[in-house]
Design an enzyme around this catalytic site. Structure first.
Site, PDB file in Angstrom:
ATOM      1  N   TYR A  13       6.323  -8.349  -4.554  1.00  0.00           N
ATOM      2  CA  TYR A  13       5.812  -9.712  -4.567  1.00  0.00           C
ATOM      3  C   TYR A  13       5.303 -10.040  -5.965  1.00  0.00           C
ATOM      4  O   TYR A  13       4.490  -9.303  -6.524  1.00  0.00           O
ATOM      5  CB  TYR A  13       4.675  -9.891  -3.557  1.00  0.00           C
ATOM      6  CG  TYR A  13       4.318 -11.351  -3.424  1.00  0.00           C
ATOM      7  CD1 TYR A  13       4.862 -12.128  -2.415  1.00  0.00           C
ATOM      8  CD2 TYR A  13       3.477 -11.966  -4.349  1.00  0.00           C
ATOM      9  CE1 TYR A  13       4.588 -13.485  -2.319  1.00  0.00           C
ATOM     10  CE2 TYR A  13       3.192 -13.323  -4.271  1.00  0.00           C
ATOM     11  CZ  TYR A  13       3.748 -14.074  -3.250  1.00  0.00           C
ATOM     12  OH  TYR A  13       3.486 -15.405  -3.170  1.00  0.00           O
ATOM     13  N   GLN A  59       5.081 -16.458   3.851  1.00  0.00           N
ATOM     14  CA  GLN A  59       6.458 -16.491   4.369  1.00  0.00           C
ATOM     15  C   GLN A  59       7.354 -15.474   3.654  1.00  0.00           C
ATOM     16  O   GLN A  59       8.262 -14.891   4.269  1.00  0.00           O
ATOM     17  CB  GLN A  59       7.051 -17.911   4.282  1.00  0.00           C
ATOM     18  CG  GLN A  59       7.178 -18.510   2.889  1.00  0.00           C
ATOM     19  CD  GLN A  59       5.914 -19.247   2.441  1.00  0.00           C
ATOM     20  OE1 GLN A  59       4.809 -18.971   2.920  1.00  0.00           O
ATOM     21  NE2 GLN A  59       6.068 -20.162   1.491  1.00  0.00           N
ATOM     22  N   ASN A  64      -2.180 -14.110  -3.664  1.00  0.00           N
ATOM     23  CA  ASN A  64      -3.421 -14.802  -3.291  1.00  0.00           C
ATOM     24  C   ASN A  64      -3.884 -14.356  -1.901  1.00  0.00           C
ATOM     25  O   ASN A  64      -3.325 -13.434  -1.311  1.00  0.00           O
ATOM     26  CB  ASN A  64      -3.226 -16.328  -3.380  1.00  0.00           C
ATOM     27  CG  ASN A  64      -2.179 -16.818  -2.392  1.00  0.00           C
ATOM     28  OD1 ASN A  64      -1.854 -16.155  -1.413  1.00  0.00           O
ATOM     29  ND2 ASN A  64      -1.641 -18.000  -2.652  1.00  0.00           N
ATOM     30  N   SER A 102     -10.572  -7.605 -10.846  1.00  0.00           N
ATOM     31  CA  SER A 102     -10.412  -6.580 -11.864  1.00  0.00           C
ATOM     32  C   SER A 102     -11.770  -6.197 -12.460  1.00  0.00           C
ATOM     33  O   SER A 102     -12.691  -7.009 -12.497  1.00  0.00           O
ATOM     34  CB  SER A 102      -9.482  -7.117 -12.961  1.00  0.00           C
ATOM     35  OG  SER A 102      -8.997  -6.065 -13.745  1.00  0.00           O
ATOM     36  N   GLN A 158     -11.397  -8.226 -19.800  1.00  0.00           N
ATOM     37  CA  GLN A 158     -11.439  -8.115 -18.346  1.00  0.00           C
ATOM     38  C   GLN A 158     -11.910  -9.428 -17.731  1.00  0.00           C
ATOM     39  O   GLN A 158     -11.349  -9.911 -16.749  1.00  0.00           O
ATOM     40  CB  GLN A 158     -12.383  -6.981 -17.946  1.00  0.00           C
ATOM     41  CG  GLN A 158     -12.051  -6.330 -16.647  1.00  0.00           C
ATOM     42  CD  GLN A 158     -10.631  -5.784 -16.661  1.00  0.00           C
ATOM     43  OE1 GLN A 158      -9.936  -5.928 -15.689  1.00  0.00           O
ATOM     44  NE2 GLN A 158     -10.160  -5.183 -17.737  1.00  0.00           N
ATOM     45  N   HIS A 208      -9.664 -12.583 -16.854  1.00  0.00           N
ATOM     46  CA  HIS A 208      -8.735 -12.652 -15.704  1.00  0.00           C
ATOM     47  C   HIS A 208      -9.133 -13.764 -14.742  1.00  0.00           C
ATOM     48  O   HIS A 208      -8.328 -14.609 -14.384  1.00  0.00           O
ATOM     49  CB  HIS A 208      -8.699 -11.316 -14.962  1.00  0.00           C
ATOM     50  CG  HIS A 208      -7.761 -10.329 -15.589  1.00  0.00           C
ATOM     51  ND1 HIS A 208      -6.411 -10.503 -15.612  1.00  0.00           N
ATOM     52  CD2 HIS A 208      -8.003  -9.168 -16.247  1.00  0.00           C
ATOM     53  CE1 HIS A 208      -5.831  -9.485 -16.241  1.00  0.00           C
ATOM     54  NE2 HIS A 208      -6.783  -8.670 -16.645  1.00  0.00           N
ATOM     55  N   GLU A 242     -12.279   0.600 -11.824  1.00  0.00           N
ATOM     56  CA  GLU A 242     -10.823   0.479 -11.973  1.00  0.00           C
ATOM     57  C   GLU A 242     -10.417   0.960 -13.376  1.00  0.00           C
ATOM     58  O   GLU A 242      -9.533   1.793 -13.529  1.00  0.00           O
ATOM     59  CB  GLU A 242     -10.429  -0.984 -11.777  1.00  0.00           C
ATOM     60  CG  GLU A 242      -8.936  -1.228 -11.880  1.00  0.00           C
ATOM     61  CD  GLU A 242      -8.606  -2.720 -11.934  1.00  0.00           C
ATOM     62  OE1 GLU A 242      -9.509  -3.539 -12.184  1.00  0.00           O
ATOM     63  OE2 GLU A 242      -7.416  -3.062 -11.741  1.00  0.00           O
ATOM     64  N   HIS A 243     -11.065   0.413 -14.405  1.00  0.00           N
ATOM     65  CA  HIS A 243     -10.809   0.811 -15.796  1.00  0.00           C
ATOM     66  C   HIS A 243     -12.085   1.406 -16.369  1.00  0.00           C
ATOM     67  O   HIS A 243     -13.146   0.787 -16.263  1.00  0.00           O
ATOM     68  CB  HIS A 243     -10.444  -0.401 -16.657  1.00  0.00           C
ATOM     69  CG  HIS A 243      -9.281  -1.193 -16.163  1.00  0.00           C
ATOM     70  ND1 HIS A 243      -9.418  -2.385 -15.479  1.00  0.00           N
ATOM     71  CD2 HIS A 243      -7.946  -0.980 -16.260  1.00  0.00           C
ATOM     72  CE1 HIS A 243      -8.225  -2.867 -15.177  1.00  0.00           C
ATOM     73  NE2 HIS A 243      -7.308  -2.034 -15.625  1.00  0.00           N
ATOM     74  N   ASP A 293      -2.878  -2.165 -20.143  1.00  0.00           N
ATOM     75  CA  ASP A 293      -2.400  -3.276 -19.312  1.00  0.00           C
ATOM     76  C   ASP A 293      -0.926  -3.561 -19.545  1.00  0.00           C
ATOM     77  O   ASP A 293      -0.243  -4.081 -18.656  1.00  0.00           O
ATOM     78  CB  ASP A 293      -3.182  -4.549 -19.624  1.00  0.00           C
ATOM     79  CG  ASP A 293      -4.564  -4.537 -18.994  1.00  0.00           C
ATOM     80  OD1 ASP A 293      -4.767  -3.767 -18.043  1.00  0.00           O
ATOM     81  OD2 ASP A 293      -5.431  -5.293 -19.467  1.00  0.00           O
ATOM     82  N   GLU A 351      -5.169  24.541  25.008  1.00  0.00           N
ATOM     83  CA  GLU A 351      -5.261  23.078  25.044  1.00  0.00           C
ATOM     84  C   GLU A 351      -4.669  22.502  26.337  1.00  0.00           C
ATOM     85  O   GLU A 351      -4.602  21.287  26.490  1.00  0.00           O
ATOM     86  CB  GLU A 351      -4.536  22.473  23.828  1.00  0.00           C
ATOM     87  CG  GLU A 351      -5.205  22.829  22.505  1.00  0.00           C
ATOM     88  CD  GLU A 351      -4.523  22.211  21.280  1.00  0.00           C
ATOM     89  OE1 GLU A 351      -3.442  21.610  21.438  1.00  0.00           O
ATOM     90  OE2 GLU A 351      -5.087  22.334  20.187  1.00  0.00           O
ATOM     91  N   HIS A 385       4.445  22.987  25.734  1.00  0.00           N
ATOM     92  CA  HIS A 385       4.431  23.478  24.357  1.00  0.00           C
ATOM     93  C   HIS A 385       4.512  25.010  24.354  1.00  0.00           C
ATOM     94  O   HIS A 385       5.298  25.608  23.612  1.00  0.00           O
ATOM     95  CB  HIS A 385       3.128  23.072  23.639  1.00  0.00           C
ATOM     96  CG  HIS A 385       3.083  21.650  23.181  1.00  0.00           C
ATOM     97  ND1 HIS A 385       2.986  20.590  24.042  1.00  0.00           N
ATOM     98  CD2 HIS A 385       3.089  21.113  21.928  1.00  0.00           C
ATOM     99  CE1 HIS A 385       2.938  19.457  23.337  1.00  0.00           C
ATOM    100  NE2 HIS A 385       3.002  19.743  22.059  1.00  0.00           N
TER     101      HIS A 385
END
Lengths: 435, 435
Positions: free
Chosen positions: B133, B194, B217, B240, B262, B265, B330-331, B364, B418, B423
């Site tokens: 995506y 969709q 989004n 981020s 950063q 963003h 994250e970074h 990046d 068990e 088995h």
């Protein structure tokens, strides 16, 4: 008249019938969602008090203080010494093999330097703390404790917390013994969505963890999905499945029993045999009819075989392999003369049991590989539980001055192409100052 | 008066203030859930017809037939040749470095034999088909195409399908060019929930995939969560974040720009600096005040810094490392004299940028490691996107006759413990017949 559906890959409607056979949707209705949301909120806000209340209500025993919820390590060790020697030896032998296999899975870090002297690599670290959910009551499986706990310990997880409900206060000695031999660090007698909440958020008594693994009922599964993100979770498992590919030369009683061994888990379990030997399919059907009445769990097995079992006639080996790749089964038996010649053509399967001697049940307990496997066709994109599920990676970059200057040129062009000029300038600063 | 919060690890309420600073909940309210559920149902049941309708409604252009939705490979190649040479070279250089790094991540199968001659191992296979995506409009980042597509291709994914909405029919040439150089196999001009539904279920025109990756989004994120299980998904990312640990000897302008990079963003992005040099924190604060007005995205940056930025005074290096492990960023930049000496003490971080020259922005775009990284403290239990996300493992077991007999003993004891006697008998059959 057999109790299993008979399909042929040559049927014009085979694709539709196979899809109908495999169809499975876990039911987590609005009522379950609401109950779980309420339990999560209560444990998150009230901590131990909520745990005491839910344990009294759902497990029907009354801890006086939160400390009563802990099963001390001495209690696990006591179970280990209490169980019969044969069981102790079996648990020990299984644990040892599971550990040996798991050691092979352990990820290691690596690094390399590029022509500019920039170091690039990956650092691998274990999780700080993991939580293991173990169902109570009838579905309490010591083998599941071994399979979930040992990879975590091999990964080097700092602390492994087990939760196991004790309905009516009843403890399962085999489960406690398995926890002991697997190296569980702390254990608590809680279960249900409240145990998942306690592990996810932490309470004064229950340490919060970074990831929760282990099977559970619909409330547990729904709670795990809900806390995902706050903590990691393993796969939410569907019913257990086996697909057997057989060339017709294995004892049909063996294959019948392999199908039974999957079907005895519960009424939703799925057992499918595919062969290009029509007479063999009939022989297995006859074995099923003959052997079923001899089994302790015959009613469950019969219900599962009728609802979701099938005998599939394929044109040939290639056709059978195509069926396997379409089904992407949790367990796949290649009960054929030369399984090594064809295993490379299996694209999707949780675990592959090769040759006539490799009963799937051996893998459930002690062969070594994990028995926590992707179900419901998720083997198309996921893997058995393993040591790697308790490790994570951090990327490493150490740019040399020269490397930084060169990378800055590329980064600057792309950052400006994306309209991110602070990115560009951050890179350019280094480039300008490189010696 | 600075625009960033100032914290000190010595503050009595530091833990609470840090927790408040890090707090983040993605908002997917009931309305979004309902809209997404309706879209998923429509695409599942009506296929291409629903895609045409939603594309007209949400993207404001009207495909006449489903075939109009496809962006042919020739169109991607055309974009590649149309963009300026500097951008083409930058994309090519970045793709090459990302590919080289990804090759190091590729998992391989392995096997061993135990003393009984039983083969145990793991087979590694790529996904058959993956979906990528790519957001349209303002947040269309060609670097994101490279970072998501290249690991899939290195893994050996059979077919990589890209979806990218084209609001008002507008195509982003850089995104198409990136898709070309990254080796995307097919591309479709659809987006939103969709597009996720089409990739998850397949339509007559859009091939169904096994896993969906890439940012989007709230509608896209909600749809991905909903189809998880039907297909695999990557992490649902939060805002981020960057954490910089600095010893005070890096140019404060550089650090200010790293924090900006950063923050630019979006308003929810998080930029935090920790240092044990109080004067340096003041210098960076001054650099921020001075440089901010020079930035194209100053309003976004200022909003992010005010809402979620911080300058943290730590007692010493050890204290700063403890803060980093608590934040699990994250970074993480280790802007210190000897980063290699301390990197092993970082337990949780998506990517670690070592030394004064390694601006996070280099990572990046083009350093090599992936820029899709765990956010919101999920680095405690998860990893950067990598080749391994497009591969999966199947366990292999091939028991020798002798091995089967021995394993059957252990399996039988545990299975009977068990209550799973099918088995046990499945295992015992093999044991009895072993030579």
């Amino acid at each position: 008249m057999t109790m299993l559906q008979r399909l042929s890959t040559s049927d014009p409607d085979f694709a539709d019938r196979l899809a109908a056979l495999l169809a499975w949707e876990s039911v987590s209705d609005d009522r379950v969602q609401q109950i779980v949301a309420e339990i999560l909120r209560a444990v998150r806000t009230q901590g131990d008090a909520a745990l005491l209340e839910y344990t009294t209500r759902f497990d029907r025993w009354t801890p006086t203080t939160p400390a009563d919820l802990e099963l001390p390590r001495a209690r696990l060790e006591q179970a280990w010494h209490t169980i019969p020697a044969a069981q102790r030896q079996a648990l020990d032998a299984a644990a040892e093999r599971i550990r040996t296999y798991a050691e092979h899975q352990k990820l290691s870090g690596w690094s390399y330097r590029d022509a500019d002297g920039t170091l690039l690599g990956q650092q691998v670290t274990p999780l700080d703390r993991a939580g293991l959910y173990v169902p109570g009551g009838k579905a309490a499986y010591p083998s599941s404790v071994l399979m979930n706990a040992i990879p975590a310990k091999v990964a080097g997880v700092g602390e492994l917390i087990m939760v196991v409900p004790t309905p009516d206060g009843e403890l399962n000695e085999l489960v406690l013994a398995a926890a002991h031999v697997a190296g569980v660090d702390r254990a608590f007698a809680i279960g249900g969505a409240q145990a998942v909440a306690a592990l996810a958020y932490g309470t004064a008594t229950i340490p919060g963890v970074d990831k929760i693994v282990g099977p559970g009922n619909i409330y547990v599964a729904t709670a795990k999905r809900a806390v995902f993100g706050q903590v990691g979770i393993d796969m939410v498992a569907g019913p257990s499945e086996i697909l057997v590919i057989c060339d017709g030369a294995t004892d049909p009683d063996w294959i019948a029993m392999d199908l039974f061994s999957q079907a005895e888990h519960d009424e939703d379990a799925q057992s499918i045999l595919v062969s290009w030997d029509a007479a063999f399919l009939d022989q297995v059907a006859a074995s099923i009819e003959r052997l079923l009445p001899t089994l302790e769990r015959a009613p469950i097995i019969e219900a599962a075989l009728r609802a979701r079992g099938a005998l599939i006639f394929a044109r040939d080996l290639d056709d059978a392999i195509a069926v396997a790749n379409q089904i992407a089964p949790e367990h796949l038996e290649l009960s054929v003369a030369d399984p090594e010649a064809i295993v490379g053509r299996i694209r999707h399967a949780g675990a592959i049991f090769m040759g006539r001697y490799t009963a799937e049940a051996l893998g459930d307990y002690c062969a070594g590989p994990n028995h926590v496997l992707p179900t419901s066709r998720t083997a198309r994109f996921s893997s058995p539980l393993g040591v790697y599920d308790f490790q994570k990676r951090s990327s490493l970059i150490l740019a040399s001055a020269a490397g930084s200057a060169r990378l800055a040129q590329t980064a600057s062009v792309l950052a400006r192409g994306e309209g991110l000029t602070a990115h560009a300038r951050s890179a350019e600063y280094r480039g300008e100052c490189a010696p």
